[in-house]
Design an enzyme around this catalytic site. Structure first.
Site, PDB file in Angstrom:
ATOM      1  N   GLN A 186       0.835  -1.205   0.000  1.00 59.08           N
ATOM      2  CA  GLN A 186       0.000   0.000   0.000  1.00 59.08           C
ATOM      3  C   GLN A 186       0.869   1.254   0.000  1.00 59.08           C
ATOM      4  OE1 GLN A 186      -3.754   1.159   2.591  1.00 59.08           O
ATOM      5  NE2 GLN A 186      -1.903   1.531   3.777  1.00 59.08           N
ATOM      6  N   ASP A 271       4.066 -13.363  -5.913  1.00 58.96           N
ATOM      7  CA  ASP A 271       3.288 -12.526  -4.993  1.00 58.96           C
ATOM      8  C   ASP A 271       1.796 -12.813  -5.171  1.00 58.96           C
ATOM      9  OD1 ASP A 271       2.113 -10.513  -3.500  1.00 58.96           O
ATOM     10  OD2 ASP A 271       3.492  -8.954  -4.199  1.00 58.96           O
ATOM     11  N   HIS A 300       4.938 -11.733  -1.292  1.00 55.51           N
ATOM     12  CA  HIS A 300       4.682 -10.310  -1.071  1.00 55.51           C
ATOM     13  C   HIS A 300       5.767  -9.623  -0.245  1.00 55.51           C
ATOM     14  CE1 HIS A 300       2.264  -6.795  -1.395  1.00 55.51           C
ATOM     15  NE2 HIS A 300       2.047  -6.689  -0.102  1.00 55.51           N
TER      16      HIS A 300
END
Length: 320
Positions: A186, A271, A300
């Site tokens: 994010q 990922d 990730h």
């Protein structure tokens, strides 16, 4: 963990089909105009770090709401220095004052922005989100206020991030011409948004960025947060068009196409959270000088501390 998306060669060939809304730029001009910048407050904090100085930061974010952060500075006499502004991954808040010391230990000012309404996973947050958008959403943030780009959560968060960079630049020990933005997941998506919305950045380091090529992410990701969109649309079967129209205003592919600062991306081919093709969608769209590091057997977490070493070297090149 197997490959979850395209192969390395396919990722380098892939180009996103995402198109920005016709009023994308006007929307962001209008959004930032309603978030007047007020002088940030920097309050010294004694947390026992003899080699670093810490300041508790409060600045005005979207619609004048207070947003928190930590500023870390090397100890010693004040001097003008380069600054790394960092945005956090999904669910994280700014944590405690003695965490996240890498960039200040390397000799830079480091401003870590709290993430409004988040801070339930690995680190606590201290910034509430009182924005609109309560018409029903899947737990999380991708569908919060998804009825309209005007009410969507990320309108508020991206505006906070722009104001955070302005706060950093206003500090008497920060050289406003030597500011780099970074973040993981994010945080990488936020850094891409800032790279388009804030002129004159010295560099951008998006690390396995989230919020890129969003529709593809919702269709391909095996794990959340993109799955929040799929879950929402399982119930609201008639809203796919409007949902993806709203999310297009926050898609990193469109911000990347408007960015000019030198960028170092990272992508992980295994990922399941941010499918590598979505990150490559933003990378290929990026308009400025760019480089990508690909981690073929990572999920990730991406390159982890190996990639931090590359980022340290790149920041040294960019801001000394």
């Amino acid at each position: 963990m197997p490959l979850t998306d395209l192969t390395r060669d396919e990722c380098f060939d892939y180009r996103s089909e995402a198109t920005p809304p016709a009023d994308f730029d006007a929307f962001w001009d209008r959004t930032l105009a309603r978030a007047p910048a007020a002088g940030p407050v920097f309050t010294p904090v004694d947390c026992g770090l003899g080699r670093l100085r810490v300041q508790d930061v409060t600045f005005t974010g979207y619609d004048g709401a207070p947003v928190r952060g930590w500023l870390h500075l090397p100890a010693g006499e004040p001097q003008l220095r380069g600054c790394v502004v960092e945005f956090l991954g999904y669910g994280r808040g700014r944590g405690l004052a003695h965490e996240n010391l890498l960039w200040a230990s390397a000799g830079y000012a480091h401003l870590l922005m709290d993430t409004r309404g988040q801070g339930w996973s690995a680190a606590a947050g201290h910034t509430v989100d009182e924005g609109p958008g309560g018409a029903g959403s899947v737990p999380g943030f991708l569908t919060r206020g998804v009825e309209s780009p005007d009410t969507h959560y990320y309108r508020r968060l991206y505006t906070d991030a722009v104001r955070c960079v302005e706060a950093a630049r206003s500090h008497p020990e920060v050289d406003p011409e030597r500011v780099v933005v970074t973040g993981h997941s994010q945080g990488g998506g936020i850094a891409l948004a800032v790279s388009a919305l804030v002129p004159g950045l010295a560099g951008v380091l998006p690390d396995v960025p989230f919020l890129c090529d969003v529709r593809r992410g919702a269709e391909r990701a095996a794990l959340g947060p993109y799955t929040e969109v799929a879950t929402y649309l399982q119930l609201h079967r008639d809203r796919a068009g409007s949902v993806f129209e709203t999310l297009s205003y926050f898609d990193g592919v469109h911000f990347a196409a408007r960015a000019t600062a030198p960028a170092l991306f990272s992508v992980a081919l295994m990922d399941p959270v941010c499918p590598p093709s979505t990150c490559f969608g933003a990378y290929h769209a990026y308009a400025g000088p760019k480089q990508v590091e690909v981690y073929g057997f990572n999920g990730h977490e991406g390159g982890g501390e190996h990639h931090r070493a590359l980022q340290l070297a790149r920041v040294r090149e960019l801001i000394g």
